[in-house]
Design a protein around this motif. Structure first.
Motif, short mmCIF file in Angstrom:
data_model
loop_
_atom_site.label_atom_id
_atom_site.label_comp_id
_atom_site.label_asym_id
_atom_site.label_seq_id
_atom_site.Cartn_x
_atom_site.Cartn_y
_atom_site.Cartn_z
N ASP A 25 -2.11 -8.72 16.15
CA ASP A 25 -2.78 -8.19 14.96
C ASP A 25 -3.63 -9.27 14.29
N GLN A 67 4.17 8.32 7.98
CA GLN A 67 5.21 7.30 7.86
C GLN A 67 6.37 7.79 7.02
N GLY A 93 -1.90 0.77 15.74
CA GLY A 93 -2.40 0.65 14.38
C GLY A 93 -1.89 1.69 13.41
N SER A 94 -0.94 2.52 13.84
CA SER A 94 -0.49 3.59 12.96
C SER A 94 0.58 3.12 11.97
N GLY A 95 1.03 1.88 12.12
CA GLY A 95 1.95 1.33 11.13
C GLY A 95 3.42 1.52 11.47
N LYS A 96 3.76 1.28 12.72
CA LYS A 96 5.15 1.44 13.14
C LYS A 96 6.03 0.30 12.61
N THR A 97 5.44 -0.89 12.52
CA THR A 97 6.23 -2.04 12.11
C THR A 97 6.88 -1.83 10.74
N ARG A 141 -9.58 3.45 7.83
CA ARG A 141 -9.94 2.86 9.12
C ARG A 141 -11.25 3.46 9.61
N PRO A 200 -3.45 4.83 8.90
CA PRO A 200 -3.63 4.49 7.48
C PRO A 200 -5.08 4.77 7.07
N PHE A 252 0.85 -1.20 0.00
CA PHE A 252 0.00 0.00 0.00
C PHE A 252 0.87 1.24 0.00
N GLU A 253 0.27 2.36 -0.19
CA GLU A 253 0.97 3.64 -0.12
C GLU A 253 1.29 3.96 1.34
N ARG A 272 -8.72 -3.25 12.95
CA ARG A 272 -7.57 -3.39 12.07
C ARG A 272 -7.96 -3.88 10.68
#
Ligand code: ADP
Ligand code: MG
Length: 701
Positions: A558, A275, A301-305, A454, A451, A269-270, A587
């Motif tokens: 998750d 990020q 859920g903000s996409g840290k991974t 949501r 992202p 995804f973009e 999620r």
């Protein structure tokens, strides 16, 4: 004069002596002159004004009145005995009560004695009275009026019984300040004192302990708050400066194939703008020649991974290895799977090391790490075991850092000749002001955007009689193919009892959701790691509908298909915990729900927590409320930060002072990183004084 004078043991102060000193040290933490100087009153009472008895209409504050004794009574027997003095002024009468020390008071005053009374009214049977007031003969009062602002000091029951009450402390503090007159060293440079029109340190100590008036009290507070926050910030920023001067970081000069092909071909995804911004900040750090120590905050859920993964790819592009450390095995597992999935068939070798990795596998892994064939290692604490050696470790990501101590982080450094770049990730949002203090020595990035697509999670509150409705709702959701978490509190002190709650809850759910139509999993801290994992996996694979769990699932898990989070006994959870738990749903693409179940009796704090959760889904807003409810002391990570030791400043109310103090600490260090200039001499003396008993964490982060 030597600054060490302030370290003089308190027993040497006139009127203290060894016995009282011991009590003061044990009960109040006052061991030295300096401790007493900085043992500030918690409140002041205006003694310049007399209330008329008829005017008393609140029990909120201490008051002062004057009048004649009009009646004396002894009421009741034994333990219930009370001594009552009735006082009369031109407006009315009020009873003064004694439950203790009756023998001492009973013959002291006669009807007609004129008194000044000082105390806190309370309402009883529709009338105000004052229990255990301070009394003074009016004649004495007139000959030497009390200080206009009367300070109140915290004491303990034990020490009061030994005769050290607020008044006595006030007298001690006053005599100490007078004794030190002319020899209390100034700690701030003249330029700062001028710029902010601060009063001098000595004057501040005097006026905090016996203010001449409200205005001087205000100035004393302002000065001491500034000083307190300034030195905390100076110390934190100094760690940062020292580190960046002494410690060279690995330079990651270029972005190569791994990063680029991942970005162009594998990223599903973009990236969100947030990020992208954070990745830019990290790239800049890594290329700078300094060692990165960066805190990455981002709501659940903000996409840290993904940010972590892309940072690790940069390390790989520059010929280095990377590792990612998670606080639990479940999480490490999950990261391993997520990252492997993201990387697809890319030529990057990733492996997982946890406590349950078999010895043979482990040995193999060690070999590949040493030869450099293994690029990314993901794991738990097992990663910092001594036998693990990397070939060239360039980047360390620590997820959910509050579970790792400073020392553990430090041990990671030993894994490499040049210290690796460190990225610490946390999903526990803390307000910016607190972050500046708690993580004041780290650089700070924040992902403040979720992202796209949501749907906000809907949150409801039900009392325990709402279970039937909730079960029906759960049934509907399961019919629609969704999965559900049911979480029970598990708090250590009552662990056995809690486990019983959980097990009973599980049994009940098994009756309401019978097999074979419904399948349930259960996970709690007492299970063995592999049992936990297999129960978890059944849920992840969608084989079970309901996951009954304790807070072990709090962090990071998750499962996009899970759309309902039911929290039992929600009143027992803290706000940040509730927020974390709620973050386990929402999620996937479906509307998600969080249901907070509570008993009928809620404390006022619990009510605020529940209302906040129902109303808000913004982690930063929630953390603000949390901070206000609990104070900073209970928040994770505050222990080493100095926030805990704040004696006068308040991290919430004094935000503006904090910012100014930090700015100046920064400016001073930029101009004079070694603090060697003459004009910074006072600062150095005070820093040395403050650091005299402290372990230096400068090299660790
Ligand atoms: P957290 O910050 O809580 O660790 P995760 O990294 O687990 O969040 O990400 C949460 C979910 O969002 C994951 O399923 C992840 O794949 C997805 N995600 C991350 N970044 C984006 C993005 N830019 N667009 C869409 N989904 C994303
Ligand atoms: Mg995470």
């Amino acid at each position: 004069m030597s600054i060490d004078l302030l370290d003089t043991p308190i027993e040497f102060l006139k009127g203290v002596g060894p016995k009282r000193a011991e009590l003061m040290r044990k009960e109040l933490g006052i061991g030295t002159y300096y401790d007493l100087l900085t043992y500030y009153p918690f409140r002041y009472i205006d003694r310049s004004r007399f209330f008329r008895i008829a005017e008393i209409n609140s029990d909120a504050a201490y008051i002062q009145l004057k009048g004649k004794v009009s009646n004396i009574q002894m009421v009741g027997k034994g333990a219930g005995m009370r001594y009552i003095l009735t006082i009369k002024d031109e407006s009315g009468t009020i009873d003064l009560l004694w439950f203790q020390g009756i023998n001492w008071i009973k013959d002291k005053y006669q009807v007609g004695t004129e008194l000044v009374v000082f105390g806190k009214p309370s309402l009883f049977n529709g009338r105000f009275n004052i229990a255990h007031p301070d009394l003074e003969l009016l004649s004495e009062y007139l000959s030497s009026p009390a200080d206009p602002l009367h300070p109140l000091y915290n004491t303990s029951d034990k020490i009061k019984q030994k005769g050290i009450n607020s008044r006595v402390l006030s007298r001690m503090a006053k005599s100490l300040v007078l004794q030190l007159k002319g020899i209390i060293p100034e700690s701030l440079p003249a330029s700062l004192i001028d710029e902010y029109r601060l009063i001098g340190r000595e004057q501040a100590f005097m006026n905090i302990h016996y203010p001449t008036d409200m205005e001087m009290l205000g100035k004393a507070e302002a000065r001491l708050k500034f000083e307190e926050l300034f030195f905390i910030q100076l110390r934190l920023l100094r760690y940062k400066f020292t580190r960046s001067m002494k410690v060279k970081g690995v330079v990651f000069a270029h972005i190569g194939d791994n990063f680029n092909s991942f970005y162009k071909e594998y990223l599903p995804f973009e990236l969100t703008n947030a990020q992208k911004k954070v990745i830019r900040e990290i790239r800049a750090d890594m290329g700078s020649g300094k060692q990165m120590n960066r805190l990455l905050q981002g709501d659940v859920g903000s996409g840290k991974t993904l940010v972590a993964l892309m940072s690790m790819l940069i390390a790989l592009d520059n010929g280095y290895q990377a590792c990612l450390m998670a606080p639990t095995e479940i999480l490490a597992n999950q990261h391993y799977k997520t990252i492997s999935r993201f990387l697809g068939d890319m030529n990057v070798k990733v492996d997982l090391l946890t406590g349950s990795t078999k010895t043979a596998q482990r040995k193999q892994m060690h070999k590949l790490l040493q030869s450099g064939e293994l690029h990314i290692l993901i794991g738990t604490h097992a990663l910092i075991e001594d036998t693990v050696q990397f070939n060239r470790l360039g980047m360390v990501v620590i997820d959910e850092q509050h579970r790792f101590g400073v020392e553990q982080r430090a041990r990671l450094w030993g894994k490499s000749e040049t210290p690796p770049h460190i990225l610490v990730m946390t999903a526990t949002p803390i307000p910016r002001t607190l972050a500046m203090t708690v993580y004041g020595d780290l650089d700070y990035s924040v992902i403040d955007e979720l992202p796209p697509g949501r749907k906000p999670i809907k949150t409801y509150h039900f009392y325990e009689n709402g279970h039937e409705k909730v079960y029906n709702f759960m049934r509907q959701q399961i019919e629609q193919g969704r999965q559900i978490y049911v979480v029970y509190p598990l708090i250590e002190e009552s662990e056995t009892l809690d486990l019983k709650n959980l097990e009973e809850g599980f049994e009940q759910l098994e009756i309401i959701f019978p097999k074979p139509r419904y399948q349930l999993s259960m996970v709690h801290g007492r299970l063995k790691a592999d049992e936990k994992e297999s129960e978890m996996q059944r849920f992840v694979r969608g084989e079970t509908h309901i996951m009954v769990a304790t807070t072990v699932i709090e962090v990071g898990v998750d499962v996009p298909n899970a759309s309902v989070m039911v929290i039992e006994n929600a009143e027992r959870f803290g706000l940040s915990q509730l927020h974390q738990l709620r973050g386990r749903v929402g999620r996937g693409a479906d509307q998600s729900h969080c249901i907070l179940m509570t008993g009928f009796k809620l404390s006022s704090d619990a009510k605020i927590r529940i209302e906040t959760m129902v109303k808000s889904s913004d982690g930063f807003e929630i953390s603000d409320v949390d901070l206000k409810l609990r104070g900073p002391g209970d928040l994770e990570g505050t222990q080493q930060s100095g926030v805990m030791d704040l004696k006068i400043a308040n991290i919430i109310r004094d935000e503006a002072v904090l910012r100014i103090a930090r700015k100046h600490a920064q400016l001073i260090l930029e101009e004079d990183p070694g603090l060697q200039m003459e004009k910074n001499r006072r600062i150095v003396a005070q820093l040395n004084f403050l650091n005299r008993n402290r372990t230096d964490w400068a090299m660790i982060s």
